[in-house]
Write an enzyme that holds these catalytic residues in place. Structure first.
Site, mmCIF file in Angstrom:
data_model
loop_
_atom_site.group_PDB
_atom_site.id
_atom_site.type_symbol
_atom_site.label_atom_id
_atom_site.label_comp_id
_atom_site.label_asym_id
_atom_site.label_seq_id
_atom_site.Cartn_x
_atom_site.Cartn_y
_atom_site.Cartn_z
ATOM 1 N N LYS A 24 1.012 -1.279 -0.100
ATOM 2 C CA LYS A 24 0.016 0.022 0.164
ATOM 3 C C LYS A 24 0.888 1.246 -0.130
ATOM 4 C CE LYS A 24 -4.215 -2.062 1.941
ATOM 5 N NZ LYS A 24 -5.023 -1.646 0.711
ATOM 6 N N ASP B 97 -1.077 -0.399 -4.361
ATOM 7 C CA ASP B 97 -2.424 -0.066 -4.122
ATOM 8 C C ASP B 97 -2.185 1.311 -3.413
ATOM 9 O OD1 ASP B 97 -4.982 0.427 -3.554
ATOM 10 O OD2 ASP B 97 -5.277 -1.306 -2.082
ATOM 11 N N GLU C 192 -3.005 0.206 -8.082
ATOM 12 C CA GLU C 192 -4.281 -0.038 -7.823
ATOM 13 C C GLU C 192 -4.927 1.428 -7.670
ATOM 14 O OE1 GLU C 192 -6.841 -2.420 -4.863
ATOM 15 O OE2 GLU C 192 -4.947 -3.348 -5.790
ATOM 16 N N ASP D 65 -10.659 -0.227 -7.968
ATOM 17 C CA ASP D 65 -11.070 -0.734 -6.673
ATOM 18 C C ASP D 65 -12.230 -0.156 -5.917
ATOM 19 O OD1 ASP D 65 -11.194 -2.549 -4.519
ATOM 20 O OD2 ASP D 65 -9.309 -1.892 -3.492
ATOM 21 N N LYS E 14 -14.491 -6.514 -4.391
ATOM 22 C CA LYS E 14 -14.474 -7.217 -3.102
ATOM 23 C C LYS E 14 -15.930 -7.878 -3.029
ATOM 24 C CE LYS E 14 -10.960 -4.115 -1.031
ATOM 25 N NZ LYS E 14 -10.299 -4.031 -2.020
#
Length: 311
Positions: free
Chosen positions: A139, A170, A203, A228, A252
């Site tokens: 991340k 991400d 992402e 996302d 998700k």
């Protein structure tokens, strides 16, 4: 058909707080539910909201469960409103589990392991790699960009460069347009060097309100981008697809909504998907992985390498 319905809440503390562009997360809370049919068979489901990602709040989910009677019908389950996507997933997942004719092969799935933020990534990546993860996720957009890219370059120049590792970055929508360009320029240079680690995709570099700019980045750079937060539910997924997004969609399942509607969309449009966790328990995780095993069209690791984050 009617089912006996029960539910209870849970709390799972993280070993160390999870730090993202959305903030710091200390405890995962959710709901475990069960549906029992007339033969006594039990189907388990999980409601794991992520309100800052666009789902209902945990309080909304609890209130919904509390107002339901002890005996509920299949019609009740399939009329849960779209404003309660995590509830839709939990109840439909329990129904799927009750269908004993549903067989899923999860053995072929590959997993992506989630790395910690900051400098600790320089030592912890090896532990995950030794555990079998060949795809890792880091991340970004959490600390100063100069500091993060410096850590990133150190990571690339470690022995990771000699291993067949895919790395996902991400940003959780936490970058500016200029910062996203800086990251993509860096990634393009790395991917052009075949001796280095592969950057699989960047992402959600920008916020969900900046889809037009992310489409522009797709045209400008060779490193793939993934959406996302922008595709957290069916309405958002449909919109981004209609606007011409042809790169990767990170889905998700636990907060997306109805598994039935998700399957219909993916089978119709055959999009490039990565299925990912919201730090649910094994109950929700197994339900999500069944969806992934059915819908995954490309050899991309699923984002469920997260269990090492919990006590």
């Amino acid at each position: 058909m009617n089912y006996q319905f029960q539910f209870k809440t849970y709390q799972r503390p993280f070993k160390t707080p999870l730090k993202t562009a959305h903030g710091i997360w200390n405890i995962r809370e959710g709901i475990i539910l069960s549906l029992t049919d007339e033969q006594g068979h039990i189907g388990w489901g999980e409601i794991a909201p992520l309100s800052w990602f666009g789902s209902e709040t945990l309080e909304d989910a609890i209130a919904f469960c509390q107002q339901l009677p002890r005996i509920i019908s299949i019609e009740t389950i399939f009329t849960i409103p779209d404003s309660l996507p995590a509830c839709q997933f939990g109840f439909e997942s329990a129904l799927i589990e009750l269908n004993h004719n549903s067989l899923f092969d999860l053995s072929k799935l590959q997993y992506s392991g989630l790395l910690p933020t900051g400098e600790t990534v320089l030592t912890t990546w090896k532990t995950l790699f030794q555990q079998g993860y060949q795809t890792l996720k880091w991340k970004i957009g959490v600390d100063d960009i100069t500091e993060e890219i410096n850590i990133f370059q150190q990571l690339i120049n470690l022995e990771t460069r000699f291993l067949k590792i895919r790395l996902r970055l991400d940003a959780n929508g936490g970058l500016t347009f200029e910062q996203a360009q800086h990251w993509l320029e860096t990634c393009d240079l790395i991917n052009a060097n075949q001796d280095l680690i592969e950057i699989e995709f960047l992402e959600q570099p920008l916020s969900i309100a900046q889809l037009d700019l992310m489409l522009e980045l797709c045209d400008r750079y060779s490193t793939p981008l993934a959406l996302d937060e922008s595709v957290a539910n069916l309405q958002q997924l449909t919109y981004c697809y209609q606007q011409g997004w042809s790169d990767i969609f990170v889905i998700k399942p636990a907060i997306f909504g109805s598994p039935k509607k998700l399957k219909q969309f993916c089978k119709t449009h055959k999009i490039d998907t990565v299925f990912s966790s919201v730090f649910e328990t094994d109950i929700g995780q197994n339900s999500a992985l069944k969806i992934a095993s059915e819908l995954l069209l490309y050899e991309r690791a699923v984002g469920f390498g997260i269990n090492h984050w919990f006590v």
